[in-house]
Structure formats: structure tokens, C-alpha cells
Write a protein that holds these residues in place. Sequence first.
Motif, mmCIF file in Angstrom:
data_model
loop_
_atom_site.group_PDB
_atom_site.id
_atom_site.type_symbol
_atom_site.label_atom_id
_atom_site.label_comp_id
_atom_site.label_asym_id
_atom_site.label_seq_id
_atom_site.Cartn_x
_atom_site.Cartn_y
_atom_site.Cartn_z
ATOM 1 N N MET A 89 -19.956 -36.148 104.198
ATOM 2 C CA MET A 89 -18.977 -35.703 103.644
ATOM 3 C C MET A 89 -18.117 -34.549 103.959
ATOM 4 S SD MET A 89 -17.704 -38.950 103.516
ATOM 5 C CE MET A 89 -15.706 -38.659 102.998
ATOM 6 N N ALA A 90 -18.799 -33.114 103.931
ATOM 7 C CA ALA A 90 -18.260 -32.922 103.239
ATOM 8 C C ALA A 90 -17.098 -31.431 105.074
ATOM 9 C CB ALA A 90 -19.568 -31.024 103.923
ATOM 10 N N GLU A 91 -17.757 -32.412 106.114
ATOM 11 C CA GLU A 91 -17.036 -32.003 107.195
ATOM 12 C C GLU A 91 -15.040 -32.453 107.264
ATOM 13 O OE1 GLU A 91 -20.188 -33.882 108.858
ATOM 14 O OE2 GLU A 91 -19.566 -34.656 110.382
ATOM 15 N N ARG A 92 -15.540 -33.493 106.917
ATOM 16 C CA ARG A 92 -14.320 -34.952 106.106
ATOM 17 C C ARG A 92 -13.785 -34.544 104.785
ATOM 18 N NH1 ARG A 92 -14.401 -38.517 109.294
ATOM 19 N NH2 ARG A 92 -16.705 -38.559 110.703
ATOM 20 N N THR A 93 -14.005 -34.008 104.323
ATOM 21 C CA THR A 93 -13.311 -33.956 102.530
ATOM 22 C C THR A 93 -12.391 -32.459 102.238
ATOM 23 O OG1 THR A 93 -15.008 -35.155 101.949
ATOM 24 C CG2 THR A 93 -14.022 -34.295 100.526
ATOM 25 N N LEU A 94 -11.292 -31.841 101.954
ATOM 26 C CA LEU A 94 -10.394 -31.486 101.860
ATOM 27 C C LEU A 94 -10.800 -31.334 100.425
ATOM 28 C CD1 LEU A 94 -8.809 -29.016 102.393
ATOM 29 C CD2 LEU A 94 -6.616 -30.328 102.278
ATOM 30 N N THR A 95 -11.509 -30.538 99.177
ATOM 31 C CA THR A 95 -11.315 -30.687 98.199
ATOM 32 C C THR A 95 -10.441 -29.894 97.307
ATOM 33 O OG1 THR A 95 -13.914 -30.921 98.197
ATOM 34 C CG2 THR A 95 -12.503 -30.271 95.977
ATOM 35 N N LEU A 96 -9.520 -30.023 96.169
ATOM 36 C CA LEU A 96 -8.127 -29.302 95.246
ATOM 37 C C LEU A 96 -8.766 -29.549 93.870
ATOM 38 C CD1 LEU A 96 -5.676 -31.191 96.657
ATOM 39 C CD2 LEU A 96 -6.556 -29.592 98.324
ATOM 40 N N SER A 97 -8.500 -27.727 93.788
ATOM 41 C CA SER A 97 -9.089 -27.893 92.064
ATOM 42 C C SER A 97 -7.849 -26.749 91.870
ATOM 43 C CB SER A 97 -10.386 -27.748 91.643
ATOM 44 O OG SER A 97 -10.458 -27.864 90.125
ATOM 45 N N SER A 98 -7.710 -26.639 90.358
ATOM 46 C CA SER A 98 -7.412 -25.418 89.650
ATOM 47 C C SER A 98 -7.901 -24.598 88.212
ATOM 48 C CB SER A 98 -5.718 -26.034 89.605
ATOM 49 O OG SER A 98 -5.469 -26.081 88.222
ATOM 50 N N ALA A 99 -7.568 -23.434 87.835
ATOM 51 C CA ALA A 99 -7.797 -23.177 86.997
ATOM 52 C C ALA A 99 -6.877 -24.202 85.642
ATOM 53 C CB ALA A 99 -7.837 -21.307 86.938
ATOM 54 N N GLY A 100 -6.033 -24.459 85.031
ATOM 55 C CA GLY A 100 -5.169 -24.700 84.584
ATOM 56 C C GLY A 100 -5.882 -25.577 84.275
ATOM 57 N N LYS A 101 -7.135 -26.510 84.236
ATOM 58 C CA LYS A 101 -7.165 -27.714 83.604
ATOM 59 C C LYS A 101 -8.488 -27.240 83.055
ATOM 60 C CE LYS A 101 -4.034 -30.456 84.658
ATOM 61 N NZ LYS A 101 -2.809 -30.003 85.908
ATOM 62 N N SER A 102 -9.483 -25.837 83.369
ATOM 63 C CA SER A 102 -10.469 -26.014 83.207
ATOM 64 C C SER A 102 -10.534 -24.612 81.959
ATOM 65 C CB SER A 102 -11.426 -25.877 84.805
ATOM 66 O OG SER A 102 -11.704 -26.743 85.685
ATOM 67 N N TYR A 103 -9.309 -23.944 82.252
ATOM 68 C CA TYR A 103 -9.300 -22.578 81.839
ATOM 69 C C TYR A 103 -8.234 -22.306 80.719
ATOM 70 C CZ TYR A 103 -13.155 -20.643 84.605
ATOM 71 O OH TYR A 103 -14.490 -20.629 84.187
ATOM 72 N N SER A 104 -7.795 -24.262 80.157
ATOM 73 C CA SER A 104 -6.879 -24.228 79.592
ATOM 74 C C SER A 104 -5.118 -23.464 79.950
ATOM 75 C CB SER A 104 -6.357 -23.785 77.897
ATOM 76 O OG SER A 104 -7.822 -24.664 77.864
ATOM 77 N N PHE A 105 -4.992 -23.004 81.635
ATOM 78 C CA PHE A 105 -3.912 -22.388 81.850
ATOM 79 C C PHE A 105 -2.838 -23.005 82.774
ATOM 80 C CE2 PHE A 105 -6.804 -18.498 81.358
ATOM 81 C CZ PHE A 105 -6.261 -17.559 80.232
ATOM 82 N N THR A 106 -2.476 -23.936 81.615
ATOM 83 C CA THR A 106 -1.723 -24.980 83.297
ATOM 84 C C THR A 106 -0.098 -24.227 83.507
ATOM 85 O OG1 THR A 106 -0.811 -25.832 81.177
ATOM 86 C CG2 THR A 106 -2.826 -26.929 82.082
ATOM 87 N N GLY A 107 0.137 -23.198 82.790
ATOM 88 C CA GLY A 107 1.474 -22.168 83.301
ATOM 89 C C GLY A 107 1.066 -21.329 84.654
ATOM 90 N N TRP A 108 -0.156 -21.117 84.548
ATOM 91 C CA TRP A 108 -0.358 -20.292 85.108
ATOM 92 C C TRP A 108 -0.367 -20.864 86.799
ATOM 93 C CZ3 TRP A 108 -5.570 -16.420 84.019
ATOM 94 C CH2 TRP A 108 -4.293 -15.781 83.205
ATOM 95 N N LYS A 109 -0.830 -22.372 86.963
ATOM 96 C CA LYS A 109 -0.491 -22.528 88.698
ATOM 97 C C LYS A 109 -1.469 -21.682 89.683
ATOM 98 C CE LYS A 109 1.976 -25.166 89.068
ATOM 99 N NZ LYS A 109 1.796 -26.935 88.495
ATOM 100 N N VAL A 110 -2.348 -21.669 89.356
ATOM 101 C CA VAL A 110 -3.567 -20.924 90.633
ATOM 102 C C VAL A 110 -4.334 -22.241 90.619
ATOM 103 C CG1 VAL A 110 -5.003 -19.289 90.755
ATOM 104 C CG2 VAL A 110 -3.091 -18.573 89.756
ATOM 105 N N GLY A 111 -4.508 -22.907 91.948
ATOM 106 C CA GLY A 111 -5.218 -23.420 92.107
ATOM 107 C C GLY A 111 -5.991 -22.923 93.382
ATOM 108 N N TRP A 112 -6.407 -23.842 94.028
ATOM 109 C CA TRP A 112 -7.486 -24.008 95.936
ATOM 110 C C TRP A 112 -7.639 -25.165 95.654
ATOM 111 C CZ3 TRP A 112 -9.307 -21.974 90.728
ATOM 112 C CH2 TRP A 112 -10.494 -22.689 89.804
ATOM 113 N N ALA A 113 -8.380 -24.591 97.332
ATOM 114 C CA ALA A 113 -7.818 -25.781 98.410
ATOM 115 C C ALA A 113 -9.709 -25.604 98.798
ATOM 116 C CB ALA A 113 -7.146 -26.194 99.520
ATOM 117 N N THR A 114 -10.530 -25.864 99.494
ATOM 118 C CA THR A 114 -11.745 -26.060 99.936
ATOM 119 C C THR A 114 -12.449 -27.117 101.187
ATOM 120 O OG1 THR A 114 -13.042 -26.631 98.074
ATOM 121 C CG2 THR A 114 -12.602 -24.625 97.885
#
Length: 393
Positions: free
Chosen positions: A222-247
Motif C-alpha cells: 500500500m505504501a506505493e498507492r497511498t497518500l496520507t493526510l494528517s495535521s498537528a491540530g488534533k494531536s497537539y490541540s492547536f486546531t486553529g493553527w491549520k498546519v497539516g501534512w501529506a506524505t
Amino acid sequence: MAPVRTAARLDGIPPTIFSTMSALAVRTGAVNLGQGFPDVDGPPEVIAAAVAALESGANQYAPGIGIPALRNAIVRHQRRHYGIELDPDTEVVVTTGCTEGIAAALLGLVNPGDEVVVLEPYYDSYVAMLQMAGGVRRPVTLRAPDFRMDLDELRAAVTDRTRFVLLNTPHNPTGTVLTREELAAVAEVAVERDLVVITDEVYEHLTFTGYEHVPMATLPGMAERTLTLSSAGKSYSFTGWKVGWATGPAELVGALLSAKQWLTFTSGSPLQPAVAAALDEHPDFPAALAAELEGKRDLLCAGLEKVGLQGRPPAGTYFATSDITHLGWPDAMAFCLALPERAGVVAIPTQPFYDDPDAGRQLIRWAFCKQTSVIEEALSRLAGADLAYGDGQ
Ligand code: GLN
């Protein structure tokens, strides 16, 4: 001037229910258990890192792909938690929250007419962005009370025009965490039908005792066909910062970046070093947050049960769901619009997140990412209120 009409690409897309219900909470002074945002901020040291960045000149455009320090911290995060290896220059991009990640992924990858298999109830931006991209959603419905994925329904949803699966685990709004077996079934279909999986894993760290988040990208093939999205908002309680990432693989991350460069161009400079510090220097914060949230889940669900609103304890996320069928309301929307006046509490109707009008008609979502005293206040208000339909409603 001729009357201005919103463009056809937004036809049928209402204002997001989260803004509507938060505005209702402000207007009525109700306790807001609607929109999912914590009422306590994340680590003060991380805030200090953002202040330091603001004061030390991190105030001009960051590279569109994200500053190297944050991309490297994301690489270390993926390695530390999941054993995933990524190239920080080609397989990671910083986004303005996961919401922009979703938008850029869909605009960058989906061609008009492409079918996208999506878990329903949907997080509302999926519907809007799929429509803007010209994609066609093919729902797989998670049904109350257990909200599991039906594997036959999944297989039946895939046609010759299907090109993507848009996954979300841990799942908002149901709190379902897909098991390794369920993910393996999605992976099997994806490999067999040559589909790309776009997976929103923003609640990756917010799972409770007995449940484990398994990233789709860690499944064989699956690594070759998966685009993963996440963010710091939920994990670090900064939902208003709007910093996420795609890998993910360079081609998928690159397609996302092709669209992102025309959306925001680049994401907030001073918050990027701060999020890098959060990931590197506070790796245990999310697990502690999850443990705290688990207690709040239990408090909320026990209290809801006492007032006859049985909340099924979720396996992860900020959210619990109640079925209100027995209260006699025409639908969850009517109930949620009346609830601030009836009880001084705001909840989110799950109804708008379903295409299937029956599946979500009587479901409401409560957020428990709030201080204990706030949850207790909401419960005591609910206990003192008449919640049954009638009385001039
Ligand atoms: N993710 C948050 C929720 O589900 C809301 C984010 C938003 O308002 N767009 O409540």
C-alpha cells in the motif's frame, strides 16, 4: 447589476454545519459540544516556539513544500510511530491543515467523472471538494449502532470508473477505528482494481484503550498507492493553527503540491518551526491527550446514558454519537436546532454527512474534547431539560 449566483460547482453545498452550529452556540450562550475543538491549548513550550519564530523573522513566505525543519520532523514522526521511511524533499508536503490537504489532493488527482469510494457519513469537506473537482462519490455506509464497514458494500461500490478510495480512520463523526482486517480488505480491493487510497488520519493518535490506529500506508503493497493526510491540530490541540501534512509516493505528493501551489501557495511560516518542535520535543503529548480524552469520553457517555441519550463509546476521535429516534423528532437537524433553547447545549446533526437519508436521520454527534466542568455543565443542562418532541415544536 444582475443578481450574483454562486457558481454551479457549489450547487447544493450548504454552509458548513460546524460554522452554523458554533454561531448558534455563540448567539444563544449554549455549551458548545458541536464543532470539534479543544478548549485547552496544546503545550505552552510549543506556543513559545511560535512566538520566538514570529519575533526572529520567520514572517515571509515559507517554501511551498514546507520548511525543511518541519518536513524532517514529519519524516522522523512517521519513522518513530510507524516505521515508515520517507524522503523529506519529495514525499512530504506541509499543508494548511488537513482540510487544505484534502482539497489539494482531490483537485490535484481527481479528473471529472472519476469515481471515488468514500466512507459515509462523510466529513463535510469531502463532499464539497469532490464536487468541485468533478469527482463522483460512491458511498460505503457505516450504519448505527456499530458503524462498521460492510466489505460486500465496499466491493459493490467499485466500478470500472473508480480510481480512488477516500478513507478516514479514526473516523469523524462515528469514532470508528478501522481494524487491520478491514484495512486489509480495502487494500486488497485497491491492489486488485489499481486504486489510489487517499487517507485522512488526523485522529491518528487519538485512540482509546483496546484500539490501535493502523496507517493504511503500512499495509503490504500500500505504501506505493497511498497518500496520507494528517495535521498537528488534533494531536497537539492547536486546531486553529491549520498546519497539516501529506506524505506518500513522490507522484501523489507532487500532484497534491501542483494544486496546493495555486490554493494557498505556502502555509504559515512562524507556525512551521513550532510544529516541528512539537513533533520532535513533545512526542508523548498526543498519547497523554488521548488518555485524558478517554476519561472525558467515559464521563460524557455515562452522563448521556443517564439522560436517555445512550452514547456509543467511540474507539477514537473527539466524538460520540447518540440515536434520538425515541424522542420523536422528525430528524436530527430539527432536534439540534431546537436543543440550544430546550437545554442550552449544542450538538451536531450527523444527518448532513449521509447521502442515504435514512441512515443518519436520527443521529447526533457530541464533542468531548472539552474541560470536565464544561461536559458536566452540558450534562446537567440536558438532565434538566425536556428533550421529547412536542410542546409547540
Ligand atoms: N473537524 C472539526 C469537527 O469535525 C471541525 C472543523 C471545521 O469546522 N471545519 O468538528
